[in-house]
Scaffold this active site. Sequence first.
Site, PDB file in Angstrom:
ATOM      1  N   CYS A 290       0.882  -1.165   0.000  1.00 14.83           N
ATOM      2  CA  CYS A 290       0.000   0.000   0.000  1.00 14.83           C
ATOM      3  C   CYS A 290       0.917   1.212   0.000  1.00 14.83           C
ATOM      4  O   CYS A 290       1.526   1.535   1.030  1.00 14.83           O
ATOM      5  CB  CYS A 290      -0.918   0.012   1.225  1.00 14.83           C
ATOM      6  SG  CYS A 290      -2.005   1.463   1.255  1.00 14.83           S
TER       7      CYS A 290
ATOM      8  N   CYS B 117      -0.565   4.381   2.372  1.00 18.06           N
ATOM      9  CA  CYS B 117      -0.706   4.260   3.831  1.00 18.06           C
ATOM     10  C   CYS B 117      -0.463   2.815   4.243  1.00 18.06           C
ATOM     11  O   CYS B 117       0.646   2.323   4.116  1.00 18.06           O
ATOM     12  CB  CYS B 117      -2.057   4.770   4.296  1.00 18.06           C
ATOM     13  SG  CYS B 117      -3.459   4.107   3.378  1.00 18.06           S
ATOM     14  N   SER B 118      -1.508   2.135   4.699  1.00 19.64           N
ATOM     15  CA  SER B 118      -1.329   0.731   5.107  1.00 19.64           C
ATOM     16  C   SER B 118      -2.627  -0.055   4.938  1.00 19.64           C
ATOM     17  O   SER B 118      -2.991  -0.845   5.807  1.00 19.64           O
ATOM     18  CB  SER B 118      -0.859   0.653   6.563  1.00 19.64           C
ATOM     19  OG  SER B 118      -1.787   1.302   7.432  1.00 19.64           O
ATOM     20  N   CYS B 119      -3.342   0.174   3.827  1.00 18.26           N
ATOM     21  CA  CYS B 119      -4.575  -0.575   3.567  1.00 18.26           C
ATOM     22  C   CYS B 119      -4.261  -2.068   3.546  1.00 18.26           C
ATOM     23  O   CYS B 119      -3.303  -2.501   2.899  1.00 18.26           O
ATOM     24  CB  CYS B 119      -5.184  -0.121   2.245  1.00 18.26           C
ATOM     25  SG  CYS B 119      -5.714   1.600   2.246  1.00 18.26           S
TER      26      CYS B 119
END
Length: 211
Positions: free
Chosen positions: A112, A115-117
């Site tokens: 990702c 961000c950190s999906c």
Amino acid sequence: MSHDHDHDHDHDHDHSHLSDMDVRVRALQSILVEKGFVDPAALDELVTLYEHEVGPQNGAKVVARAWTDPAYAGRLFSNATAALAELGFTGRQGEHMVALPNTPQVHNMVVCTLCSCYPWSVLGLPPVWYKTPAYRAKAVADPRGVLADFGVSVPDDVAIRVWDSTAEMRYLVVPMRPEGTEGWSEEALAATVTRDSMIGTGLPVVTEPAA
């Protein structure tokens, strides 16, 4: 992010084994509970949920089912969200899913970049390294280098496809079934599936002999 709080509470427990981040999180948690912003019972329930019900063991069950049931695999690769729901895995950052089959010709890896999906419903909470700028940047610029960092060697004639997870779409890598596991039960097969293998930064690990 650093959080400094002044408080006068006595701490009788030895936290020397905890990391600095763990200590800060526990301190913040204590303050939120004391101020009435967080219900301890609800927090305990949430922790139990992610420790025992939501995590990579769910994704491993999906992979094992796909390995042993061609019809299910077909549904998984055509409509992953619906196929995951068949096994009870829905919601919590897994509403819109795509399953990516690894093959002898293609190795898939997920990142990702913004961000950190991450697909919580099948993999639980994301590992710390998944959220770091270093991984997010290098996965796109040098995916073979990232795999080498994880100890994974992919032949030069195998293409590496990097998929960028977003708030609208999350991915589950279905690794190739390990050789020598013919006749194994779904439970035994699921035990070979690692979290990293479902992100594409690892491979299944065979630790149980074939029956």
